[in-house]
Design a protein around this motif. Sequence first.
Motif, PDB file in Angstrom:
ATOM      1  N   GLU A  58      10.559  78.278 -31.132  1.00  0.00           N
ATOM      2  CA  GLU A  58       9.292  77.553 -31.234  1.00  0.00           C
ATOM      3  C   GLU A  58       8.764  77.203 -29.852  1.00  0.00           C
ATOM      4  OE1 GLU A  58       9.619  74.893 -35.298  1.00  0.00           O
ATOM      5  OE2 GLU A  58       9.962  73.907 -33.392  1.00  0.00           O
ATOM      6  N   PHE A  59       7.441  77.113 -29.756  1.00  0.00           N
ATOM      7  CA  PHE A  59       6.834  76.430 -28.623  1.00  0.00           C
ATOM      8  C   PHE A  59       6.954  74.952 -28.970  1.00  0.00           C
ATOM      9  CE2 PHE A  59       4.767  80.554 -28.203  1.00  0.00           C
ATOM     10  CZ  PHE A  59       5.015  80.798 -26.862  1.00  0.00           C
ATOM     11  N   THR A  60       7.539  74.153 -28.074  1.00  0.00           N
ATOM     12  CA  THR A  60       7.892  72.784 -28.431  1.00  0.00           C
ATOM     13  C   THR A  60       7.112  71.706 -27.684  1.00  0.00           C
ATOM     14  OG1 THR A  60       9.776  73.073 -26.937  1.00  0.00           O
ATOM     15  CG2 THR A  60      10.211  73.252 -29.301  1.00  0.00           C
ATOM     16  N   ALA A  61       6.420  72.039 -26.606  1.00  0.00           N
ATOM     17  CA  ALA A  61       5.620  71.040 -25.883  1.00  0.00           C
ATOM     18  C   ALA A  61       4.589  71.747 -25.009  1.00  0.00           C
ATOM     19  CB  ALA A  61       6.504  70.152 -25.021  1.00  0.00           C
ATOM     20  N   ILE A  62       3.485  71.054 -24.766  1.00  0.00           N
ATOM     21  CA  ILE A  62       2.426  71.579 -23.918  1.00  0.00           C
ATOM     22  C   ILE A  62       1.823  70.428 -23.116  1.00  0.00           C
ATOM     23  CG2 ILE A  62       0.684  71.350 -25.745  1.00  0.00           C
ATOM     24  CD1 ILE A  62      -0.631  73.911 -24.629  1.00  0.00           C
ATOM     25  N   GLY A  63       1.435  70.714 -21.895  1.00  0.00           N
ATOM     26  CA  GLY A  63       0.839  69.674 -21.066  1.00  0.00           C
ATOM     27  C   GLY A  63       0.267  70.249 -19.787  1.00  0.00           C
ATOM     28  N   ARG A  64      -0.092  69.348 -18.880  1.00  0.00           N
ATOM     29  CA  ARG A  64      -0.621  69.716 -17.560  1.00  0.00           C
ATOM     30  C   ARG A  64       0.191  69.001 -16.489  1.00  0.00           C
ATOM     31  NH1 ARG A  64      -4.306  73.283 -17.619  1.00  0.00           N
ATOM     32  NH2 ARG A  64      -5.822  73.298 -19.287  1.00  0.00           N
ATOM     33  N   VAL A  65       0.438  69.715 -15.402  1.00  0.00           N
ATOM     34  CA  VAL A  65       1.125  69.116 -14.270  1.00  0.00           C
ATOM     35  C   VAL A  65       0.229  68.007 -13.729  1.00  0.00           C
ATOM     36  CG1 VAL A  65       2.073  69.519 -11.969  1.00  0.00           C
ATOM     37  CG2 VAL A  65       2.353  71.253 -13.762  1.00  0.00           C
ATOM     38  N   ALA A  66       0.782  66.819 -13.592  1.00  0.00           N
ATOM     39  CA  ALA A  66       0.034  65.636 -13.147  1.00  0.00           C
ATOM     40  C   ALA A  66      -0.118  65.644 -11.623  1.00  0.00           C
ATOM     41  CB  ALA A  66       0.763  64.369 -13.596  1.00  0.00           C
ATOM     42  N   PRO A  67      -1.078  64.871 -11.118  1.00  0.00           N
ATOM     43  CA  PRO A  67      -1.196  64.730  -9.662  1.00  0.00           C
ATOM     44  C   PRO A  67       0.095  64.166  -9.077  1.00  0.00           C
ATOM     45  CG  PRO A  67      -3.141  63.844 -10.755  1.00  0.00           C
ATOM     46  CD  PRO A  67      -2.131  64.137 -11.831  1.00  0.00           C
ATOM     47  N   GLY A  68       0.355  64.511  -7.838  1.00  0.00           N
ATOM     48  CA  GLY A  68       1.551  64.026  -7.159  1.00  0.00           C
ATOM     49  C   GLY A  68       2.434  65.172  -6.712  1.00  0.00           C
ATOM     50  N   GLU A  69       3.395  64.839  -5.911  1.00  0.00           N
ATOM     51  CA  GLU A  69       4.314  65.812  -5.331  1.00  0.00           C
ATOM     52  C   GLU A  69       5.630  65.838  -6.125  1.00  0.00           C
ATOM     53  OE1 GLU A  69       3.632  67.865  -2.749  1.00  0.00           O
ATOM     54  OE2 GLU A  69       1.590  67.063  -2.888  1.00  0.00           O
ATOM     55  N   PRO A  70       6.364  66.940  -6.023  1.00  0.00           N
ATOM     56  CA  PRO A  70       7.707  66.966  -6.613  1.00  0.00           C
ATOM     57  C   PRO A  70       8.590  65.926  -5.926  1.00  0.00           C
ATOM     58  CG  PRO A  70       7.063  69.158  -5.837  1.00  0.00           C
ATOM     59  CD  PRO A  70       6.026  68.190  -5.352  1.00  0.00           C
ATOM     60  N   TRP A  71       9.589  65.443  -6.639  1.00  0.00           N
ATOM     61  CA  TRP A  71      10.535  64.507  -6.051  1.00  0.00           C
ATOM     62  C   TRP A  71      11.925  64.870  -6.527  1.00  0.00           C
ATOM     63  CZ3 TRP A  71       8.058  63.415 -10.546  1.00  0.00           C
ATOM     64  CH2 TRP A  71       8.826  62.899 -11.587  1.00  0.00           C
ATOM     65  N   GLN A  72      12.903  64.393  -5.791  1.00  0.00           N
ATOM     66  CA  GLN A  72      14.296  64.638  -6.134  1.00  0.00           C
ATOM     67  C   GLN A  72      14.859  63.394  -6.787  1.00  0.00           C
ATOM     68  OE1 GLN A  72      16.674  66.023  -2.850  1.00  0.00           O
ATOM     69  NE2 GLN A  72      17.961  67.231  -4.221  1.00  0.00           N
ATOM     70  N   ALA A  73      15.186  63.519  -8.059  1.00  0.00           N
ATOM     71  CA  ALA A  73      15.719  62.390  -8.824  1.00  0.00           C
ATOM     72  C   ALA A  73      17.186  62.176  -8.490  1.00  0.00           C
ATOM     73  CB  ALA A  73      15.561  62.657 -10.311  1.00  0.00           C
ATOM     74  N   GLU A  74      17.665  60.981  -8.757  1.00  0.00           N
ATOM     75  CA  GLU A  74      19.084  60.688  -8.582  1.00  0.00           C
ATOM     76  C   GLU A  74      19.703  60.471  -9.946  1.00  0.00           C
ATOM     77  OE1 GLU A  74      20.391  58.066  -5.544  1.00  0.00           O
ATOM     78  OE2 GLU A  74      18.513  58.307  -4.429  1.00  0.00           O
ATOM     79  N   ASP A  75      20.611  61.351 -10.306  1.00  0.00           N
ATOM     80  CA  ASP A  75      21.285  61.290 -11.591  1.00  0.00           C
ATOM     81  C   ASP A  75      22.776  61.444 -11.310  1.00  0.00           C
ATOM     82  OD1 ASP A  75      21.899  61.241 -14.246  1.00  0.00           O
ATOM     83  OD2 ASP A  75      20.860  63.097 -14.759  1.00  0.00           O
TER      84      ASP A  75
END
Length: 122
Positions: A58-75
């Motif tokens: 299935e196609f499960t989600a659709i959207g648009r890339v929001a304004p802003g830069e990529p970031w590196q998350a801490e997990d």
Amino acid sequence: MRYWLGVVQRAHVLVGVELGIAQTNHGAKAGIARMGPGDGFVFYSPKTSYPDGDPLQEFTAIGRVAPGEPWQAEDGEWRPWRRKVDYDGAAHPVPIAPCSTCSTSPAATATGASRCVAVTSR
């Protein structure tokens, strides 16, 4: 504007939608860095979960890339690269299955490519 397709099992897509983010290739920076604000983004899910989930297709989600830069998350020790995505909350999953409402060209029919590939809103 470009359109991006992510192939990810549904359980991870749902987490991304809840967080309003996307990450690609196990958190690698390269794919996320190529995306820009306003680009379209669609997730296709071949399975419900990994590795033992049920087949889904299935196609499960659709959207648009929001304004802003990529970031590196801490997990913990894992630091995936992410982008903010504005998902369409009115969209619903669409299965990849034979569809009588899809128009197909003779070439698509001859190659067996007569399947719906659209994500629709309610």
